[in-house]
Motif scaffolding. Sequence first.
Motif, PDB file in Angstrom:
ATOM      1  N   HIS A 183    -124.675  83.068 -12.383  1.00 48.87           N
ATOM      2  CA  HIS A 183    -123.536  83.158 -11.651  1.00 48.87           C
ATOM      3  C   HIS A 183    -123.992  82.238 -10.156  1.00 48.87           C
ATOM      4  CE1 HIS A 183    -120.605  85.347 -10.081  1.00 48.87           C
ATOM      5  NE2 HIS A 183    -119.671  86.155 -11.559  1.00 48.87           N
TER       6      HIS A 183
ATOM      7  N   ARG B  57    -127.152  87.351 -12.457  1.00 47.07           N
ATOM      8  CA  ARG B  57    -125.946  87.380 -13.659  1.00 47.07           C
ATOM      9  C   ARG B  57    -126.350  86.102 -14.326  1.00 47.07           C
ATOM     10  NH1 ARG B  57    -121.661  89.307  -9.427  1.00 47.07           N
ATOM     11  NH2 ARG B  57    -123.787  88.831  -8.026  1.00 47.07           N
TER      12      ARG B  57
ATOM     13  N   TRP C 159    -126.384  91.145 -16.691  1.00 47.86           N
ATOM     14  CA  TRP C 159    -127.235  90.431 -15.768  1.00 47.86           C
ATOM     15  C   TRP C 159    -128.822  90.515 -16.559  1.00 47.86           C
ATOM     16  CZ3 TRP C 159    -127.757  91.129 -10.929  1.00 47.86           C
ATOM     17  CH2 TRP C 159    -126.924  91.720 -10.031  1.00 47.86           C
TER      18      TRP C 159
ATOM     19  N   THR D  57    -128.508  94.434 -19.202  1.00 52.20           N
ATOM     20  CA  THR D  57    -127.487  94.657 -19.564  1.00 52.20           C
ATOM     21  C   THR D  57    -127.560  95.800 -20.780  1.00 52.20           C
ATOM     22  OG1 THR D  57    -126.572  93.149 -17.854  1.00 52.20           O
ATOM     23  CG2 THR D  57    -125.074  94.557 -20.168  1.00 52.20           C
TER      24      THR D  57
END
Length: 828
Positions: free
Chosen positions: A227, A254, A264, A290
């Motif tokens: 990310h 991320r 995540w 996650t």
Amino acid sequence: MKVMIVDDNKFDRMMLSKMLVYNKYDVVEAGNGIEALKLISTENPDIVVSDIMMPEMDGFSLLREIRKSKSAKELPFVFYSASYVSEKDKELADSLGVSRFIIKPVEPRELIMEITQILQDFSSGKLEIIEPTLKDEEYLEKYSRRIFKKLQEKVIELEQEIDERKRIEEELRNSEAKFRATFEEAPIGMARLNIEGRILETNHILQQMLGISGEELKGKVFTEFTHPDDVEIDTDQFRELISGKKNHYMIKKRYIRKKGKVFWARVTVSLVRDANGHPQFSISMVEDITERKEAEDKLQMSEEKYRTLIENIQDGVFVIQDGKIQYINEFFPGIAGYEVEDVIGKDFREFVAPEDRERITDYYFRREAGEKVPRENEFNIMHKDGKRRITINMNIGFINYRGKIASMGTLKDITESRKARELIRRSKEFAETVLNSINDSISIINVMDFSIIDSNKAFLEQNGLSKEDVIGKKCYEITHNKYTACSQDECPLQETLRTGKPSIAEHIHPGRNGIIHYVEVSAHPILNEDGKIGSVVHLARDITERKRAQEDLEIKAQLLDSASDFIYVHDFNGNFIYMNEAAYRLHGYTKDEMMMKNLRDIMAPEYRKLMDQRIKDLLQKREYVFESVDLVKSNKRIEVEVHSRVIEYGGQKVILSVSRDITLRKQAEKMAKENARAELYGFIVSALPVFASGVPSQVRDFLIKNFSERFEKNVKPRFNEEMKQKSLNSDQLLEFYMIWVSTLFLNFGIENIKKTEGKKRVLEFTNCPWIHEARGNPIFCFICRSLAKRSFTWTALNGIVEQKSSIASGSKICRFEILVHKDKLQEA
């Protein structure tokens, strides 16, 4: 034959499915118990192979539901588990009617053989399906014990996870074969990257996470899937890893899947080095946290009946009724070295340390009586050895247990954390002591609203306030008596927020009793856990005296600007601090242009190398007079006489230099020298007839000796006078001599070049004014050689001068080589 596989781990399910299909079985897959129950009625499997720990409905609950159903209760059922492996787990499975209990891992061939044998035994009547033997209440109690045990094991596994990963990293270095097996079969995403951050290979778990094939991933930089907000922190950590500042790091960041979905992950990256310690590659272990979070939430929802108990679990769980310990989880007795049977049924007071027994007992009975007492307590319990004390944190409440009110709570071993808290307290105390010992005014400011979080003693004294007066107040209210924040142009704090770097500025602060303070303020960022600026250290240094000194200097500067001499103030590195108008105007520059230069920039090249020695001499003598040559903007040379001294300025030592143009004086001196040299030249010319080849050698030797003595008598005093004006070391003295002797021969019309070759200095003549006479009589070469050798002795340097070639002998140049031994000077 049709086999139903029930497992929430897609990889495990896929591997088992492939093995069964390869062995000619039909396969039906389900991700949990609920999916399996729905498929059983439509798919009609011949056998069920199930994991135990699964979200929504686990294996125990699935088996119980199958045995209760009418259509599938005779279905062979196999547990294939790596987490539930104890005898208690097997007992619970047997009581629910399991057909076989297989512990992971087993060889694929053995597992297929087990499943085949079960089906054969069932079809031949050898395998009897046993009905469940537990009543609902018994089942729930045993089932809850198994669940609690597994939850506790998971907590322990999580605590040991970092150590386990370190162990795996060590095994990777020791065995490539083990590394390959671990890499390919690891239940988490793994990648191997080169030291530039490009992917060399990935395992299938990471490929599934990112939704990208291994071939597509190969050669890509890891930041392409990170990310954007997390790229910088990941890149910085990776650079520190490769540079050797750390051997591994762990971050949460991320990732972006191929279709754009963000998830995540917890990423642990380790560096693998070769036998010489050079980086080879890095290993990244990627865990999708996650999905784990979602799985944990689903697991909690499936066990709603036990929500209250699970929410209170920290380390040890207990139930006390009528003062007796009625229930404990398996971790509870281990805190102090006991076994379960040592604790159940015992009075809780037996385990409390004597110094805390009265207080904890009093709390218990007052709580039982309905009084309001602390729910959370810290106290010591006795270890089984009767010597050690374990500090615990207890959180307790009421529940209904077997129809009666009981106290239920959790225990957490905080022995180490209490030590850590004490260490933090001491560290904070030390930090405050250091902070308050600093004379500069310091405050810590919250960047969200510019409120003061903390300050040191100097800050409070400067503003005449107490800490209670400033904490929570806006910084600009205290330091500027304003009700609005400073503008971005004048506030270093806002500059630091904008750039992320320390910044500095000068302010005026009203102090106690209305006294104005000139301060130099700086802001230094403090990063929070997310790597963002959470607060700023604001440091204010009182520069009132320095500012007043500058103002005084400006007044004096106005007077100095009227002087015709060049006046400078500069530091010991030659950086200008002040100069008068004559200094920059007569050098052909504006003041700003001149201030941007260094003292060396306006000195003639041959004098720049003397600057460091002159500054050393100045520091010893405190005052020093010398001659130099300046260059103006047009490259014109100005000969100057410089008077320098060390002065105090703004609390530091600097150099004040007054430089006077002595070009006219030097020209007059030069004319005097040239007259003396002309006289000497006349002597040489007048002696030429005597130097004819027919003159006896005794006469020539006498004339050369006479010439040398006359040369020394006429020229040496002037050489010594120039030497007295300089304080030179041996290197500087040799440099001065080379310039002097080169000038001497130039005055006789002999063009020459100075060189440095290794340890030798070289003087080369490129012409000879007496070339025709010299070729007929070597006396001319004797004269030049005498000038060079005799003048070198005046320096007192320990060395020799040799003539290596001459134009008169047919060479293109006359070459003199000077070699100085640096161990000592000649005797005077």
